[in-house]
Design a protein around this motif. Sequence first.
Motif, PDB file in Angstrom:
ATOM      1  N   GLY A 176       0.613  -1.256   0.111  1.00 51.46           N
ATOM      2  CA  GLY A 176      -0.002   0.119  -0.008  1.00 51.46           C
ATOM      3  C   GLY A 176       0.886   1.438  -0.102  1.00 51.46           C
ATOM      4  O   GLY A 176       0.062   2.303  -0.202  1.00 51.46           O
ATOM      5  N   LEU A 177       2.267   1.035   0.036  1.00 48.86           N
ATOM      6  CA  LEU A 177       3.397   2.073  -0.175  1.00 48.86           C
ATOM      7  C   LEU A 177       3.949   2.214  -0.201  1.00 48.86           C
ATOM      8  O   LEU A 177       4.805   3.511  -1.415  1.00 48.86           O
ATOM      9  N   GLY A 178       3.991   1.422  -1.679  1.00 52.41           N
ATOM     10  CA  GLY A 178       5.156   0.766  -2.792  1.00 52.41           C
ATOM     11  C   GLY A 178       6.901   1.406  -2.645  1.00 52.41           C
ATOM     12  O   GLY A 178       6.847   1.299  -1.070  1.00 52.41           O
ATOM     13  N   LEU A 179       7.501   1.472  -3.364  1.00 58.21           N
ATOM     14  CA  LEU A 179       9.070   1.462  -2.809  1.00 58.21           C
ATOM     15  C   LEU A 179       8.860   3.010  -2.472  1.00 58.21           C
ATOM     16  O   LEU A 179       9.096   4.275  -2.385  1.00 58.21           O
ATOM     17  N   ARG A 180       9.625   3.298  -1.515  1.00 51.77           N
ATOM     18  CA  ARG A 180      10.612   4.690  -0.877  1.00 51.77           C
ATOM     19  C   ARG A 180      11.743   4.441  -0.308  1.00 51.77           C
ATOM     20  O   ARG A 180      12.090   3.136  -0.213  1.00 51.77           O
ATOM     21  N   GLN A 181      11.951   5.624  -0.377  1.00 49.21           N
ATOM     22  CA  GLN A 181      14.034   5.699  -0.812  1.00 49.21           C
ATOM     23  C   GLN A 181      14.337   5.832   0.845  1.00 49.21           C
ATOM     24  O   GLN A 181      14.196   6.639   1.291  1.00 49.21           O
ATOM     25  N   ILE A 182      15.726   5.431   1.090  1.00 48.91           N
ATOM     26  CA  ILE A 182      15.908   5.033   2.741  1.00 48.91           C
ATOM     27  C   ILE A 182      17.203   6.052   2.526  1.00 48.91           C
ATOM     28  O   ILE A 182      17.066   7.127   3.034  1.00 48.91           O
ATOM     29  N   TYR A 183      18.189   5.697   1.989  1.00 46.41           N
ATOM     30  CA  TYR A 183      19.609   6.444   1.913  1.00 46.41           C
ATOM     31  C   TYR A 183      20.198   6.409   0.171  1.00 46.41           C
ATOM     32  O   TYR A 183      19.543   5.272  -0.784  1.00 46.41           O
ATOM     33  N   TYR A 184      20.929   7.131  -0.054  1.00 48.61           N
ATOM     34  CA  TYR A 184      21.590   6.287  -1.508  1.00 48.61           C
ATOM     35  C   TYR A 184      23.598   7.132  -1.002  1.00 48.61           C
ATOM     36  O   TYR A 184      23.129   8.200  -0.466  1.00 48.61           O
ATOM     37  N   SER A 185      23.956   6.912  -2.162  1.00 46.36           N
ATOM     38  CA  SER A 185      24.974   6.891  -2.189  1.00 46.36           C
ATOM     39  C   SER A 185      25.525   7.380  -3.921  1.00 46.36           C
ATOM     40  O   SER A 185      25.436   6.625  -4.216  1.00 46.36           O
ATOM     41  N   ASP A 218      13.409   9.456   1.508  1.00 47.43           N
ATOM     42  CA  ASP A 218      12.584   9.871   2.074  1.00 47.43           C
ATOM     43  C   ASP A 218      11.996   9.193   3.823  1.00 47.43           C
ATOM     44  O   ASP A 218      11.416  10.042   4.268  1.00 47.43           O
ATOM     45  N   VAL A 219      12.798   8.498   3.554  1.00 50.99           N
ATOM     46  CA  VAL A 219      12.461   7.451   4.774  1.00 50.99           C
ATOM     47  C   VAL A 219      13.713   7.429   5.836  1.00 50.99           C
ATOM     48  O   VAL A 219      14.010   5.960   5.692  1.00 50.99           O
ATOM     49  N   PRO A 220      14.465   7.672   5.890  1.00 50.14           N
ATOM     50  CA  PRO A 220      16.001   7.658   6.590  1.00 50.14           C
ATOM     51  C   PRO A 220      16.071   7.419   8.001  1.00 50.14           C
ATOM     52  O   PRO A 220      17.167   6.850   8.471  1.00 50.14           O
ATOM     53  N   GLU A 221      14.469   7.251   8.716  1.00 52.65           N
ATOM     54  CA  GLU A 221      14.328   7.723  10.834  1.00 52.65           C
ATOM     55  C   GLU A 221      15.072   5.699  10.833  1.00 52.65           C
ATOM     56  O   GLU A 221      14.238   5.363  10.808  1.00 52.65           O
ATOM     57  N   GLY A 222      15.722   6.103  11.537  1.00 52.61           N
ATOM     58  CA  GLY A 222      15.831   5.066  12.178  1.00 52.61           C
ATOM     59  C   GLY A 222      17.153   3.990  11.506  1.00 52.61           C
ATOM     60  O   GLY A 222      16.820   2.456  12.159  1.00 52.61           O
ATOM     61  N   TYR A 223      17.392   4.269  10.201  1.00 53.18           N
ATOM     62  CA  TYR A 223      18.355   3.264   9.511  1.00 53.18           C
ATOM     63  C   TYR A 223      20.343   4.503   9.419  1.00 53.18           C
ATOM     64  O   TYR A 223      20.029   5.575   9.397  1.00 53.18           O
ATOM     65  N   LYS A 224      21.127   3.433   9.313  1.00 45.17           N
ATOM     66  CA  LYS A 224      22.312   4.071   9.288  1.00 45.17           C
ATOM     67  C   LYS A 224      22.970   3.679   7.814  1.00 45.17           C
ATOM     68  O   LYS A 224      22.494   2.535   7.709  1.00 45.17           O
ATOM     69  N   VAL A 225      23.491   3.834   7.454  1.00 44.69           N
ATOM     70  CA  VAL A 225      24.538   3.465   5.723  1.00 44.69           C
ATOM     71  C   VAL A 225      26.518   4.456   6.144  1.00 44.69           C
ATOM     72  O   VAL A 225      26.384   5.183   6.797  1.00 44.69           O
ATOM     73  N   SER A 226      26.727   3.236   5.560  1.00 44.39           N
ATOM     74  CA  SER A 226      28.524   3.871   4.554  1.00 44.39           C
ATOM     75  C   SER A 226      28.718   3.528   3.566  1.00 44.39           C
ATOM     76  O   SER A 226      28.064   2.357   2.914  1.00 44.39           O
TER      77      SER A 226
END
Lengths: 113, 113
Positions: free
Chosen positions: B40-49, B59-67
């Motif tokens: 019901g929400l589809g694909l949402r981007q969390i982080y990119y590099s 769009d939805v980075p809260e609660g995530y980290k990347v490196s």
Amino acid sequence: EDQVTQSPEALRLQEGESSSLNCSYTVSGLRGLFWYRQDPGKGPEFLFTLYSAGEEKEKERLKATLTKKESFLHITAPKPEDSATYLCAVQTYSGGGADGLTFGKGTHLIIQP
Amino acid sequence: EAQVTQNPRYLITVTGKKLTVTCSQNMNHEYMSWYRQDPGLGLRQIYYSMNVEVTDKGDVPEGYKVSRKEKRNFPLILESPSPNQTSLYFCASSLSGLGETQYFGPGTRLLVL
């Protein structure tokens, strides 16, 4: 806020019955519009990128077109193997000059033999 | 074979237990991205590099980290997972940006209890 709306949510066609899927968008600055195909349990598979109104691209039974407000994915004489969820996404200019990508919720297409 | 790999493919964990989902690509791509897909929400981007040591929020980075310490790897870290992070996660890569063809991994299905 950027919005991408796909219709219909689901579509059932007979083999050989041509139709079109719609992707309408409201964005502040369009950089590109993408179409993907997604099979159950798999990652999306890239189909097309469109950049400007009037542009068209074709691949086998699929043809994508773009206007200033929407894009269509035309499916000609579909086969059962064309059954999948088709996703539309728009690339926009977001704050700070970074790229943003917004996906629609997809159209679930079923082609019956 | 050109591909994007993700590990693990399936993961069940409990609230608060740190976890890492790995993503690796063998195409020498500069651009990598993480998405989550929810019904019901589809694909949402969390982080990119955009390249090594260059990351940005989607769009939805809260609660995530990347490196992004190496070009080929782009791990997604959940420091303290919560049930609302239960989802299907996809990693993707492209040669130099969103305007290029994005190749998606097979997905990681995460359940947080």
